[in-house]
Design a protein around this motif. Structure first.
Motif, PDB file in Angstrom:
ATOM      1  N   ILE A 367       0.878  -1.290  -0.029  1.00  0.00           N
ATOM      2  CA  ILE A 367       0.020  -0.063  -0.114  1.00  0.00           C
ATOM      3  C   ILE A 367       0.773   1.186  -0.042  1.00  0.00           C
ATOM      4  N   ILE A 368       1.871   1.294   0.691  1.00  0.00           N
ATOM      5  CA  ILE A 368       2.743   2.440   0.808  1.00  0.00           C
ATOM      6  C   ILE A 368       3.336   2.561  -0.454  1.00  0.00           C
ATOM      7  N   SER A 369       3.871   1.467  -1.135  1.00  0.00           N
ATOM      8  CA  SER A 369       4.469   1.374  -2.380  1.00  0.00           C
ATOM      9  C   SER A 369       3.644   2.023  -3.339  1.00  0.00           C
ATOM     10  N   ILE A 370       2.361   1.567  -3.449  1.00  0.00           N
ATOM     11  CA  ILE A 370       1.338   2.159  -4.516  1.00  0.00           C
ATOM     12  C   ILE A 370       0.936   3.635  -4.347  1.00  0.00           C
ATOM     13  N   CYS A 371       0.909   4.083  -3.020  1.00  0.00           N
ATOM     14  CA  CYS A 371       0.699   5.574  -2.583  1.00  0.00           C
ATOM     15  C   CYS A 371       1.716   6.437  -3.095  1.00  0.00           C
ATOM     16  N   PHE A 375       1.644   9.503  -5.978  1.00  0.00           N
ATOM     17  CA  PHE A 375       1.888  10.695  -5.798  1.00  0.00           C
ATOM     18  C   PHE A 375       3.230  11.225  -6.475  1.00  0.00           C
ATOM     19  N   ASN A 376       3.930  10.152  -7.018  1.00  0.00           N
ATOM     20  CA  ASN A 376       5.308  10.538  -7.896  1.00  0.00           C
ATOM     21  C   ASN A 376       6.394  11.009  -6.757  1.00  0.00           C
ATOM     22  N   ILE A 377       6.360  10.288  -5.635  1.00  0.00           N
ATOM     23  CA  ILE A 377       7.456  10.438  -4.584  1.00  0.00           C
ATOM     24  C   ILE A 377       8.317   9.516  -4.215  1.00  0.00           C
ATOM     25  N   HIS A 396      -1.340  11.391   4.793  1.00  0.00           N
ATOM     26  CA  HIS A 396      -2.568  11.317   5.589  1.00  0.00           C
ATOM     27  C   HIS A 396      -3.077  10.302   4.857  1.00  0.00           C
ATOM     28  N   ILE A 397      -3.207  10.370   3.593  1.00  0.00           N
ATOM     29  CA  ILE A 397      -4.081   9.438   2.539  1.00  0.00           C
ATOM     30  C   ILE A 397      -3.558   8.049   2.894  1.00  0.00           C
ATOM     31  N   ILE A 449      -6.246   5.052  -6.182  1.00  0.00           N
ATOM     32  CA  ILE A 449      -5.415   4.286  -5.450  1.00  0.00           C
ATOM     33  C   ILE A 449      -5.753   2.767  -5.003  1.00  0.00           C
ATOM     34  N   LYS A 450      -6.953   2.639  -4.543  1.00  0.00           N
ATOM     35  CA  LYS A 450      -7.312   1.381  -4.005  1.00  0.00           C
ATOM     36  C   LYS A 450      -7.599   0.596  -5.368  1.00  0.00           C
ATOM     37  N   SER A 451      -8.004   0.934  -6.382  1.00  0.00           N
ATOM     38  CA  SER A 451      -7.835   0.038  -7.749  1.00  0.00           C
ATOM     39  C   SER A 451      -6.663  -0.388  -8.155  1.00  0.00           C
ATOM     40  N   ALA A 452      -5.168   0.035  -7.655  1.00  0.00           N
ATOM     41  CA  ALA A 452      -4.011  -0.371  -7.948  1.00  0.00           C
ATOM     42  C   ALA A 452      -3.626  -1.404  -7.155  1.00  0.00           C
ATOM     43  N   PHE A 453      -4.322  -1.757  -6.024  1.00  0.00           N
ATOM     44  CA  PHE A 453      -3.959  -2.727  -4.906  1.00  0.00           C
ATOM     45  C   PHE A 453      -3.881  -4.058  -5.467  1.00  0.00           C
TER      46      PHE A 453
END
Length: 453
Positions: A367-371, A375-377, A396-397, A449-453
């Protein structure tokens, strides 16, 4: 034997397995009169319910009651009307009207009997709105008129608004009060236009002493409906009648709401209600478990309050799941271990929890990796110490998703996101939850974001 508690718990169990309409029609109006020698007498208000419940729902009633009494019972359904004002279990929807013994008339206020000040939990999130409501009760039409309440889904706007209505009727029983969703106003206006009964429609709304309008944002973009509501509002306001409105956002942020209505709505007092904080969540949980007649330790309440990141409605839903789970496992006292098992069933491979989630498919690091990618960070920046605005928002998200998608404990989320304490994570969760209910762009972002899990 506590018949009221037994039947309340029986009805709660039936509420889970039956459709809401079926429950309301056939179960909510029943009462357990007695149990002697394993023969249960169940009262129904008419012969039709007696016949249907015996023929169609006997086995469901028996199974639920047997679970409560821990014995096999024979059920007898009889005709016996419930005493006025008695209620074994809360209704799932507001009644269209109710009987008023004091006035011996039908009360068309449409107020839900449980939405009173007595059942309203007051905390930091709604304290100002509550204080203003007290002022309205003392001086309706004068103190704050109109009174505009806004906030996200399930924060208690409708409860507070209807509590004002109940209190006004308590002080002035002859007061003409009506609660209605904005959608009802729209539908009745369209119907009046088709049937050419506009005068009757206008009289219905403009001769009231107080209107309580829920979800006023739904008239936005509907020109003729806004026009009619504008004139209805003016007629009541100029006559010194009280107008109370709710919305999921403040008047100035309602898209396609006419400027003249925005101006009118902001001409009185506008208040917002936020998500309940920790102390308020504890109070809500304690109130609900008392209503349901279940036993829970103070420590379990604290754990549950710390791990429910949601509005009042979702708190009630989660608590209902906990209660049903405890009933299914015949747990007499809900403790911390029980709550932990409910929150994180994947940690116990032998758990028979009916609420288990498939969180094993998604790891926290994934999840952290996907986020971070979305966000391109860099992941290291997302989990780092920097307080740059774009990083804080992404963090936060990420915290919100870790808590809501895989039910990680607050402390673990804080550890993953740079060693932050649980209060920081709670703040992040509550902020995103509030924005999620009022901001369509944020909802779309999170769903992407959830759709990429």
């Amino acid at each position: 034997m506590d018949l009221i508690r037994i039947w309340k718990n029986t009805q709660e169990e039936l509420k889970i397995v039956l459709a809401p309409a079926v429950f309301q029609t056939f179960v909510a109006k029943t009462q357990l009169i007695s149990i002697e020698n394993n023969i249960a007498i169940i009262a129904c208000p008419n012969s039709y319910l007696v016949d249907i419940n015996h023929k169609r729902y006997y086995d469901l009633f028996k199974s639920a009651l047997d679970n409560q009494t821990k014995s096999s019972n024979v059920l007898n359904f009889i005709i016996q009307e419930a005493p006025k004002g008695d209620s074994i279990v809360d209704s799932t929807s507001a009644p269209l009207f109710s009987f008023s013994p004091q006035k011996n008339t039908i009360d068309f206020s449409c107020l839900h009997p449980k939405y009173t000040f007595e059942t309203l939990i007051v905390g930091n999130s709604n304290n100002f709105a509550y204080a203003a409501a007290q002022g309205i009760v003392k001086n309706p039409g004068l103190s704050y008129n109109p009174f505009f309440i806004w906030g996200g889904v399930g924060v208690g706007k409708t409860h507070l608004m209807q509590a004002i209505g109940h209190e006004l009727l308590k002080h002035s029983p002859d007061m003409k009060i009506k609660y209605f969703p904005a959608e009802t106003f729209s539908n009745e206006l369209i119907s009046a236009l088709k049937s050419k009964n506009m005068n009757q429609f206008k009289d219905k709304y403009r001769k009231l002493d107080c209107i309580l309008v829920d979800d006023i944002q739904f008239i936005a973009g509907k020109e003729y409906i806004q026009e009619e509501f504008f004139h209805t509002f003016n007629a009541l306001h100029m006559a010194g009648k009280q107008v109370i409105l709710t919305s999921d956002r403040k008047p100035s942020e309602i898209d396609r709401l006419e400027d003249r209505l925005v101006s009118r709505f902001m001409g009185g007092l506008t208040v917002d209600i936020q998500l309940p904080d920790y102390e308020m969540r504890v109070a809500i949980i304690n109130q609900k478990v008392e209503e349901k007649g279940v036993q829970i330790t103070p420590e379990a309440v604290q754990v549950l309050a710390n791990n429910i990141p949601a509005n009042i409605r979702e708190i009630e839903g989660k608590l209902q799941e906990v209660v049903v789970q405890s009933m299914a496992q015949r747990v007499s006292m809900i403790d911390v271990d029980f709550i932990e098992n409910y929150l994180h069933p994947q940690t116990n491979p032998n758990s028979s929890s009916i609420f288990s989630v498939s969180s094993e498919k998604v790891s926290p690091r994934h999840i952290i990796s996907i986020c971070a990618k979305h966000f391109n960070i860099k992941t290291s920046d997302l989990c780092g110490k920097s307080r740059k605005k774009e990083l804080v928002s992404a963090r936060h998200i990420t915290a919100y998703l870790l808590l809501t998608e895989i039910n990680l404990p607050l402390e673990e989320v804080g550890h993953l996101l740079g060693g932050r304490d649980h209060t920081s994570i709670m703040h992040a969760r509550d902020k995103v939850s509030t924005d999620f209910s009022t901001n369509p762009q944020l909802r779309q972002l999170i769903n992407q974001i959830k759709s990429a899990f």
